[in-house]
Design an enzyme around this catalytic site. Sequence first.
Site, mmCIF file in Angstrom:
data_model
loop_
_atom_site.group_PDB
_atom_site.id
_atom_site.type_symbol
_atom_site.label_atom_id
_atom_site.label_comp_id
_atom_site.label_asym_id
_atom_site.label_seq_id
_atom_site.Cartn_x
_atom_site.Cartn_y
_atom_site.Cartn_z
ATOM 1 N N ARG A 1 0.836 -1.203 0.000
ATOM 2 C CA ARG A 1 0.000 0.000 0.000
ATOM 3 C C ARG A 1 0.872 1.254 0.000
ATOM 4 O O ARG A 1 0.577 2.231 -0.701
ATOM 5 C CB ARG A 1 -0.921 -0.011 1.222
ATOM 6 C CG ARG A 1 -1.842 1.206 1.295
ATOM 7 C CD ARG A 1 -2.897 1.045 2.387
ATOM 8 N NE ARG A 1 -3.762 2.212 2.421
ATOM 9 C CZ ARG A 1 -3.885 3.032 3.463
ATOM 10 N NH1 ARG A 1 -3.169 2.808 4.563
ATOM 11 N NH2 ARG A 1 -4.697 4.062 3.416
ATOM 12 N N HIS B 1 0.857 4.327 -2.715
ATOM 13 C CA HIS B 1 0.646 5.714 -2.307
ATOM 14 C C HIS B 1 1.840 6.589 -2.655
ATOM 15 O O HIS B 1 1.675 7.792 -2.912
ATOM 16 C CB HIS B 1 0.348 5.782 -0.811
ATOM 17 C CG HIS B 1 -1.056 5.394 -0.468
ATOM 18 N ND1 HIS B 1 -1.777 6.022 0.518
ATOM 19 C CD2 HIS B 1 -1.879 4.462 -0.997
ATOM 20 C CE1 HIS B 1 -2.986 5.484 0.587
ATOM 21 N NE2 HIS B 1 -3.065 4.525 -0.326
ATOM 22 N N ASN C 1 -3.413 8.934 4.413
ATOM 23 C CA ASN C 1 -2.256 8.189 4.926
ATOM 24 C C ASN C 1 -2.162 8.146 6.442
ATOM 25 O O ASN C 1 -1.575 7.221 7.001
ATOM 26 C CB ASN C 1 -0.964 8.805 4.373
ATOM 27 C CG ASN C 1 -0.866 8.714 2.871
ATOM 28 O OD1 ASN C 1 -1.236 7.699 2.279
ATOM 29 N ND2 ASN C 1 -0.380 9.769 2.227
ATOM 30 N N HIS D 1 -5.917 -5.472 -2.715
ATOM 31 C CA HIS D 1 -6.829 -5.490 -1.563
ATOM 32 C C HIS D 1 -7.111 -6.911 -1.091
ATOM 33 O O HIS D 1 -7.929 -7.107 -0.186
ATOM 34 C CB HIS D 1 -8.140 -4.786 -1.914
ATOM 35 C CG HIS D 1 -8.015 -3.295 -1.990
ATOM 36 N ND1 HIS D 1 -9.057 -2.469 -2.356
ATOM 37 C CD2 HIS D 1 -6.969 -2.475 -1.734
ATOM 38 C CE1 HIS D 1 -8.652 -1.209 -2.335
ATOM 39 N NE2 HIS D 1 -7.387 -1.185 -1.956
#
Length: 319
Positions: free
Chosen positions: A55, A59, A87, A187
């Site tokens: 993740r 990001h 975040n 996910h």
Amino acid sequence: MKFLAVVCLVALGFLISDVGAGRHGRGRRNAEDLIAKLMADIVSKDPRVPARIIRMHFHDCFVRGCDGSILLNSTSTNKAEKDAPPNNPSLQGFNVIDQIKQVLESQCPNVVSCADILTYAARESVALTGRFNRYAVRGGRKDGRISLESEALQNLPPPSSNVSSLIQKFASKGLSLEEMVTLSGGHSIGVSHCSSISGRQVNFKNSGKPDPTLNSNLAASLRQQCGSVSTVDKIVVMDTFTPTVLDNKYYTGLLQNKGLFTSDQSLLTDIRTLREVRGNSAIPSTWETKFVNGMTKMGEIQVLTGKQGEVRRKCSLVN
């Protein structure tokens, strides 16, 4: 994209943060192997790490490209990406990158960038949690010097996104509709704060009722876990089938209306993305190949090389 070659002779052999056009040098392999060993040790002690690093890599790359800007701390005059609502407080794993960086700096100072470390660590996270081999990753990224909260808000798709917004966000980074659906399979592992579900389990869009597109059994389970009001301190798994294994069961869940986020479930609302979901659910090996290709491509978004950036001595601070 041309990557800058940098080589340093140390006790472990040659550490190199570059490979040009598919060449695999002995030095780079030593650096990558060291990162792999560190990640294997870290993950054996904390299995939550792979989902966090994957993740974090996403990001990072979606804001200013894969330049390690997600790792920079805020200052008295600037609020950095890591402290933006998408975040903070949910994004974790910064200590892992710092730990790896410290080891590499002790062996070969000022050679392997934080951006490269994060990219390699993401690759190891994929390999350690799924049926994936360690795929090739080109190195030589330089670290950026700018990190802005506002850019995280602008570039990161929220969990409430609809399919049109997702397609647009990924397209703006050079990623196709197919690659967007493929990378959404990340996910398959990890957890989410209840607040990110946006009340889908109990009061969707202030209707007083659950989201009608959410599986009723999952909605009941989420009400039990999260309560009637979403609270940031409670967490739930994102994939109820195999929550610690990176696999295609995420798509199986979507077809049963078990996508946790609105953005997940929205992949069923467009015939093109629905076709991809069905294909990924049906043939695990095909999705695995596409996921590796998608991660590789994402890891090369807007890479800084040469004098465009630096090799930070500490990942949280510019030099």
